[in-house]
Each structure stands twice: as C-alpha cells, then as structure tokens.
Design an enzyme around this catalytic site. Structure first.
Site, short mmCIF file in Angstrom:
data_model
loop_
_atom_site.label_atom_id
_atom_site.label_comp_id
_atom_site.label_asym_id
_atom_site.label_seq_id
_atom_site.Cartn_x
_atom_site.Cartn_y
_atom_site.Cartn_z
N LYS A 147 -1.51 -3.06 0.12
CA LYS A 147 -0.08 -2.79 -0.05
C LYS A 147 0.77 -3.76 0.78
O LYS A 147 1.77 -4.27 0.32
CB LYS A 147 0.26 -1.36 0.35
CG LYS A 147 -0.05 -0.30 -0.65
CD LYS A 147 0.67 1.00 -0.39
CE LYS A 147 0.78 1.41 1.04
NZ LYS A 147 -0.51 1.54 1.77
N THR A 174 -0.12 -6.73 1.84
CA THR A 174 -0.26 -8.05 1.23
C THR A 174 0.60 -8.17 -0.01
O THR A 174 1.26 -9.20 -0.24
CB THR A 174 -1.74 -8.30 0.88
OG1 THR A 174 -2.53 -8.09 2.04
CG2 THR A 174 -1.96 -9.72 0.38
N ARG A 228 6.50 -1.98 8.69
CA ARG A 228 6.27 -1.29 9.96
C ARG A 228 5.57 -2.21 10.96
O ARG A 228 4.82 -3.11 10.58
CB ARG A 228 5.40 -0.06 9.74
CG ARG A 228 6.08 1.07 8.98
CD ARG A 228 5.11 2.20 8.69
NE ARG A 228 4.08 1.80 7.75
CZ ARG A 228 2.92 2.43 7.57
NH1 ARG A 228 2.64 3.50 8.29
NH2 ARG A 228 2.05 2.01 6.69
N LYS A 231 -9.56 -1.24 11.73
CA LYS A 231 -8.84 -1.84 10.61
C LYS A 231 -8.50 -3.30 10.83
O LYS A 231 -8.40 -4.08 9.90
CB LYS A 231 -7.55 -1.05 10.35
CG LYS A 231 -6.83 -1.46 9.07
CD LYS A 231 -5.58 -0.61 8.86
CE LYS A 231 -4.84 -1.02 7.59
NZ LYS A 231 -3.60 -0.27 7.40
N ALA A 241 1.38 7.28 8.36
CA ALA A 241 1.80 8.04 7.19
C ALA A 241 1.01 9.33 7.03
O ALA A 241 1.49 10.26 6.38
CB ALA A 241 1.65 7.19 5.93
N PHE A 293 -0.01 4.31 3.11
CA PHE A 293 -1.09 4.95 2.35
C PHE A 293 -0.70 5.16 0.89
O PHE A 293 0.06 4.38 0.32
CB PHE A 293 -1.54 6.24 3.03
CG PHE A 293 -2.19 6.02 4.37
CD1 PHE A 293 -3.21 5.09 4.52
CD2 PHE A 293 -1.79 6.72 5.49
CE1 PHE A 293 -3.81 4.88 5.76
CE2 PHE A 293 -2.39 6.52 6.73
CZ PHE A 293 -3.39 5.59 6.86
N PHE A 302 -9.13 -8.94 -7.12
CA PHE A 302 -10.15 -9.50 -6.24
C PHE A 302 -11.04 -10.43 -7.06
O PHE A 302 -11.12 -10.30 -8.29
CB PHE A 302 -11.00 -8.38 -5.61
CG PHE A 302 -10.28 -7.58 -4.56
CD1 PHE A 302 -10.58 -7.75 -3.21
CD2 PHE A 302 -9.28 -6.67 -4.91
CE1 PHE A 302 -9.91 -7.02 -2.24
CE2 PHE A 302 -8.61 -5.94 -3.94
CZ PHE A 302 -8.92 -6.11 -2.60
N TRP A 326 -2.87 -12.88 -2.83
CA TRP A 326 -3.75 -13.11 -1.68
C TRP A 326 -4.28 -14.54 -1.71
O TRP A 326 -4.32 -15.21 -0.68
CB TRP A 326 -4.92 -12.11 -1.72
CG TRP A 326 -5.90 -12.29 -0.58
CD1 TRP A 326 -5.76 -11.85 0.70
CD2 TRP A 326 -7.16 -12.97 -0.64
NE1 TRP A 326 -6.85 -12.21 1.45
CE2 TRP A 326 -7.73 -12.90 0.66
CE3 TRP A 326 -7.86 -13.63 -1.66
CZ2 TRP A 326 -8.97 -13.46 0.95
CZ3 TRP A 326 -9.09 -14.18 -1.35
CH2 TRP A 326 -9.63 -14.10 -0.06
#
Length: 761
Positions: A212, A214, A236, A247, A466, A497, A585, A614
C-alpha cells in the site's frame, strides 16, 4: 490593447537600505499571486546598494527583465526554452524570424513589452507548480531499497518547499532533506479551494504486506512527475518497533519510495520521541498523585499543591480550571472551606481503574505486564501495569486528529486516565499536566515535509497503528496539502492495513473530525494475497514463499478474489468510487493479473488496473493515475456507516456485521461494564475504533477469505476521550509487539567511514 495583466507599483523610500530592498523582493518572490517582477534601475537610494545582488535576488521564474545571472546566462548561450526572454531581445528575435534578416529594427517599446507579456501568459498556468522532477535511472534486476534510495540525490528541501508554494518563514529546516511546516499556512491559504482527496487502502494482507505504501508513492509519482499535476502524498511516520523488529522500513519500496529512507524510518524530526515523553509524563503524574494522596492529610496535600510564594498562596491557571469544573467559583486559596479543600486536593483515583499506560517505541513482549512501585521508597504502593508501543498512545491519536494548536490543547485536557472511587472520570486536566503536554508537543504538531524518489512532495505526520489505533496520518497534513495542490491537484493519503481496518476508521473517525470528503478509494490487491485467501498455505515473514504463490494457479486465485469483492463492498458502503490497483510481482502471470482486474470490475469497482511502480517508479502507475483522475470526476454519495447517537453496542454491531461479516457481537463482562460506565460518564456518542487483528476479516487471524457464521467477542472497551473515540478490544490484542527469533536489527549497522546506515531494508 488589453492582455489581462494587473500591475502593482511598489515604491520604496529613498532611505531604503539594501536589506530592506532584498526583503521586499523576497516577499514578491514568495507571493504566489504575483507572476512577474521588474526592479527599476538605477536604484534611487541614499544608501549604497549592490545592484547585482539585488537583480540576482529576483526569482528566475519571475524575472521579467531577464537580468538575473541565471536568465542572462541561459539567454547568452541560446538556451531559450528554459529561461524568461526579456522584451528587447525577444522583439529582436521576432523581427529576425519575420524578416529573415540579422539587423536591428526600432519598434515602439510598448509593443515589445506587450509581446513579452503575452508570451509569458501563454506559458503560465495559474496555480500550477513549477516543480523539477527527478529522472529515475531504472535498473534490472531491481536493486535493494536502500541502494535505490542512495542512488538518488534528494533536492534541497527548501527548494521543494518553494516549488510547492511554501514561504520561507513557513518552513523550519531539519537539515537538507526534511523540514517542518508552520501552521500559519492554514490561515494564509484558507480561501484557496481544496484539491481532490484520495485514500489508498487494501485487501486483507498477508504478514508480508501488499504494497500500500509503495502504491501510494508510485501513484503520486505518476500524477506529479508523469501527468504533470500538482500532487502531495500524506503518509504516516513509521514506528521504530517494526523497523528493528520484523517488518523493516516503511518508506515504500523499489522505485517508489520516500527519501532519504534512513531519515524517514528512524528519528525523523523527533515527533514520536515527543509523544513518548508526553505520554510517560502523564503516567508518572498518575502514580505520583496516588502515592502522595495516600501518604498525606487533606491539609498537607492542599498546602503542597498550592504552596506559599512570597508569603501568599496562588492557584495556577490549570488549578482554576479544576475549581470551575468542581463548581467552586473562587480564586483566593485562603477562602476555600474544608470540604472544598478535600474535593479540590483529592482525585481519589481507583488504582484498578487506571487505563493510561507507559509507552516505548520498541517491540518488547516482556513489558506487556509489569509490577511498578517495588522500590522501598514507594512504601509498598505497588500495582500491576503494562507498556504499550508509543504509536498506540492516545497522544499519537490526538496528534493525528487535531486541527490546530488550540484544539490540541483542548483534546489533551480531555484525555481520561482513570476513574475515581466515586465513579467520576479523571482527566489530564485534573492532574494538572495538560498544559505541559501541549508544550512537549508544540513542534510535533507541525507536519514534516519530505520527497519521493522522483522529487514530488510528501507530508510525513503522525503514525498510529491501524489494528490497535485508528491508523491514519494527520488531518493537518491532509488539509494543508489540499490547499497547496489547488482545485486541479490531488492529495493521496494511506489508511493502514486492510479496508476493514484502516479505511473504515478513515471514514468513520478521521473524516468526521476533518470534515473532508474523499473523491476516490484506491484498493490495493496482490495475486499472492488473493491466493492465500483462496486457501493457499500459510505465509511466514522471512521464509520462502510456497510454490502455490510463485506458480500460476487460477483456481486458487479466483476463489481468493472473494476477499477483494468484500473489501470493494466495504468501500461502497461509504458511497465513494473504488479503483483497484493490482500491485504486480515478477512471479504473477498475465492470466492471473487479467483475472483479478476482470473480477474487480465485475464486483463493482469503477476501474481496475495493473501496476508496476515497484520496478518502474511513477511510469509504472500512470494507468492507475489516469483511472484515479477519471474516477475523481465520477458521482460520489459519501455517507457515514453509523449515527453517533446510537448506543455503543449498536455502533459496534453495525461495524461487525456490515464490514466484517459477523452474525453478531458478544460483549464479555468487562466490556459490558465499560458500556454502562462510559454511557453514564457521557462518552456514549463517540465514534468507534475497533482494535482487531488485521490478518482476517474476523477476530481469528487464521480465518482467511470471507469468514461467515462467527460472533465477534468484545473483551473490553477503552475510552480515548481526548482523541475522540471508544476502542473495543476484539479477542486478545497485544498493544506492544514482541521481537521474533531473528529481528531485523541483525542486519542493521553503521559504516564508520561513510556514516551510512546499512541493512535497514
């Protein structure tokens, strides 16, 4: 001849100094309503003034005379497409073009000036930023995020600030790559129309995340660097807990990042540290007050709370506020009765009712339950307590939801930390600490300005989780950005999320307090996550993906699209058009990507497009940008999910049934007690902020797809009165994460030679 130019003559006195002249030029440079500037030479002043310094102080893009060194130099070398050509050489070149002869002709000065002004107006778009975007040097295979981040040199942040219309006195520089923006800009731009407002959310994610952040950055790079629109990202600030835990960084990824990523992911400008300090000051005040009340008489307590100074006692302003709350309209400490002294001095906090916890911006499972007060100096006054992670603090939520410094001060004062033995809510104002909290947060309230890899602006501000908070960046950042981009521009913000978590809170909490209405929802989906929802094997962070996720499997994928369909439906509950962004991907096949797009459209999405931001940066999200631009003009019928006047349990039930798909809710005894308590205390009309796992639509993280036939258990309910919501705890939700067996910090180190951070992501 009329060509639509308004001219203003600014006459300075003969006594004007060089500094005063330069200050006047700076003011005109920064005035977005003025598009051109001529300094009449020679300067008629009694003081000595450096003419070259004055002419070069004029912003090149406003240099109508073409006298700055930049414009004169470009003109002299024939770089005519990138400079402002003054009237005389412009007229000469026009004559040469018309006659084909290299000789001078005398034309009336007024004609030349009109010609120059006319050309200026033809090239000028009112409200359009003159922003320099950075061209990416795309590599294949795509390098690591940190390598990409370092391959791009950020432009000076003060330059970006000027490009987007910020004045120099509205920007506080924190080095060369980040800055804070003064709230005075809100007043300056209050008459400016807002731009288009876009929220990015996602399907229910895997533990790896589905891109999200990205996608948010890729979309703004597409809109700004490739579609030439004014655009701001509002995201954020990441917690350092996940950064050093499991993460890693959260600046986006690949060729769609906020840079420098080290600055973004670590301390930034210290906002989270300010929240930690403010939160823990409240926690210390609570325990200290309980301790002192338990060891002193009413009179001794009162005399220490209102000490003698210069032979007399005097209430502080915050103590006057407490007296008024108690209905005691007195300002002279010597006039209080014994009964009034007791009521004023004793908060009489019930230790078992304390809901305010200490916080730390680190993942540490062993702080989930602790015992405090074990030192002999605390005289046996121990109690069980816990730590939360800083981004779960109510002060973080206040920062994200506040609209001004005054509003933040009021919200800080209303934060409820405990209940008295008589059942009254105890606030930070009662503790006397709310003013000090505002002082600690006075800089944190200012949004942080950064940039993307392609040089488009980003506000990084606030970072509530979130799943255990409301999961959205600040209202202030969004409001300022919407003014800066103007009516044809876009502001893209991200909700944490899945759509059942961050998006639902974005609409029902953030939009209620901001008054803003979004134009488009962008729902991010990935083939791998949809396969997981179709029954694929468990995905574990740090482990290789099972073959089901890297080989074509249309049957598994189609089954998993049920989750995407449900999240589209969730967005449609709020009446806003949905564009699905399929974040591709390298292991995805054409057939798989086509299937997701077609099923998204069949489920009611306004559009569905595949994205490759990406690997390609903004260029890989142009189709998404175009779809968002079209959708922003589509009819919208925004509405909230529930009425605030409904009983607490009914609001929770509506979210559980309409968003999660539950059959009903079950209020466990503690939750039922809190419903009754908060209703009695007058907090029943607050919106609801569900604390629930983000890995499933239900309360059980292993239930994928679209679970049905379940009853949602509400274990407890807590009140964030200052932030302005109640948050029910669904199942068992830890409010501070733990570290895994192999945390990310194993890979993070500093090169002492270059001072570069290695291994951050």
């Amino acid at each position: 001849m009329q060509i639509g130019i308004n001219a203003t003559h600014l006459r300075l006195p003969k006594t004007a100094t060089e500094e005063e002249v330069l200050h006047s030029i700076t003011e005109v440079n920064e005035n977005s309503s003025v598009h051109g500037l001529i300094v009449q030479l020679p300067l008629d002043s009694i003081h000595k003034i450096d003419t070259e310094k004055v002419t070069n102080a004029v912003a090149p893009e406003k240099d109508v005379d073409g006298l700055t060194s930049i414009n004169a130099g470009k003109l002299s070398r024939g770089d005519l497409g990138d400079c402002f050509i003054p009237c005389t050489p412009n007229g000469c070149m026009e004559l040469i073009r018309q006659t084909g002869k290299h000789r001078k002709r005398h034309l009336k000065s007024v004609l030349l000036k009109l010609l120059s002004a006319k050309r200026f107006l033809e090239g000028h778009q009112p409200g359009k930023w003159n922003i320099s975007c950075t061209k990416l040097n795309l590599q294949k295979p795509v390098p690591s995020d940190i390598v990409i981040s370092r391959s791009c040199v950020p432009k000076p942040i003060d330059r970006l600030a000027r490009e987007v219309g910020l004045l120099s006195d509205e920007v506080e520089l924190y080095g060369k790559t980040k800055a804070k923006v003064q709230l005075s800009i809100v007043k300056r731009l209050q008459a400016q129309p807002d731009g288009k407002y876009v929220v990015v959310t996602g399907i229910t994610p895997t533990p790896l995340g589905e891109g999200k952040s990205t996608t948010t950055i890729g979309l703004v790079q597409a809109l700004g660097a490739h579609m030439n629109l004014n655009v701001f990202a509002c995201v954020r600030q990441p917690s350092q807990g996940p950064t050093f835990g499991i993460k890693g960084g959260a600046a986006g990824g690949g060729y769609s990042q906020v840079i420098p990523m080290e600055e973004f992911n670590l301390h930034l400008t210290g906002d989270i540290h300010a929240i930690t300090a403010a939160n823990n000051l409240v926690a210390a005040a609570i325990d200290a007050r309980m301790f002192h009340e338990s060891t002193q008489s009413d009179k001794a307590l009162y005399n220490r709370l209102v000490p003698l100074s210069g032979g007399q006692r005097k209430f502080s302003p915050i103590q006057i506020n407490r007296l008024r709350k108690l209905g005691i309209e007195k300002t002279d400490p010597s006039t209080l009765t014994e009964e009034e002294i007791t009521r004023f001095a004793r908060l009489d906090i019930d230790p078992s009712s304390v809901t305010w916890q200490r916080v730390l911006d680190t993942n540490d499972r062993f702080l989930r339950k602790i015992t405090i007060g074990q030192s002999p100096t605390e005289k046996g006054y121990t109690r069980e307590a816990q730590f939360d992670i800083t981004v779960a603090s109510e002060i973080m939520a206040v920062l994200a939801l506040t609209s001004s410094l005054e509003d933040m001060r009021q919200r800080m004062a209303k934060m409820v930390v405990a209940t008295s033995r008589s059942g009254q809510p105890i606030t930070t104002e009662d503790l006397g600490v709310s003013g000090a909290l505002t002082v600690l947060m006075k800089d944190a309230i200012k949004p942080n300005l950064m940039q993307t890899l392609e040089g488009t602006p980003v506000f990084v501000h606030a970072g509530p989780f979130a799943n255990i908070a409301h999961g959205n960046s600040s209202i202030l950042a969004d409001k300022i950005a919407l003014k800066l981009v103007g009516p044809e521009g876009f502001v893209v913000t991200e909700a944490g999320f899945g759509a059942d978590i961050g998006m639902e809170k974005f609409f029902n909490i953030k939009c209620r307090y901001s008054g803003l209405r979004p134009h488009v929802v962008v729902l991010v989906a990935t083939v791998r996550a949809l396969k997981m929802h179709g029954g694929g094997p468990t995905v574990t962070a740090g482990m290789p993906l099972p073959k089901e996720y890297v080989e074509e499997n249309l049957e598994l994928l189609e089954k998993g699209c049920s989750n995407m369909r449900k999240q589209i439906e969730n967005a449609q509950h709020f009446g806003v058009p949905v564009v699905v962004a399929v974040n591709g991907f390298k292991t995805d096949t054409e057939a798989e990507l086509d299937l997701v797009c077609s099923m998204a459209k069949a489920a009611g999405a306004y559009d569905a497009v595949r994205c490759s931001h990406w690997a390609e940066g903004g260029a890989g999200a142009v189709a998404l940008g175009q779809a968002v631009q079209r959708a922003s003009g589509a009819p919208s019928n925004f509405k909230f999910l529930y009425d605030l006047e409904l009983p607490i349990a009914d609001k929770i039930r509506i979210i559980a049934q309409k968003i999660y798909g539950a059959d009903d809710i079950e209020l466990l005894p503690e939750a039922q007690h809190k419903v009754e308590l908060y209703t009695k205390q007058g907090f029943g009309n607050l919106p609801i902020c569900m604390a629930k796992t983000h890995l499933s639509l239900s309360h059980e993280a292993d239930k994928k797809g679209v679970p049905t036939g379940f009853v949602l258990p509400i274990r407890d309910i807590r009140a964030s009165v200052g932030a302005g919501f109640l948050f029910p705890l669904v199942g068992t939700m830890p409010t501070i994460p733990g570290l895994p067996t192999r945390p990310c910090f194993y890979d993070i180190d500093l090169d002492p030679e270059t001072e570069q951070v290695n291994g951050l992501f």
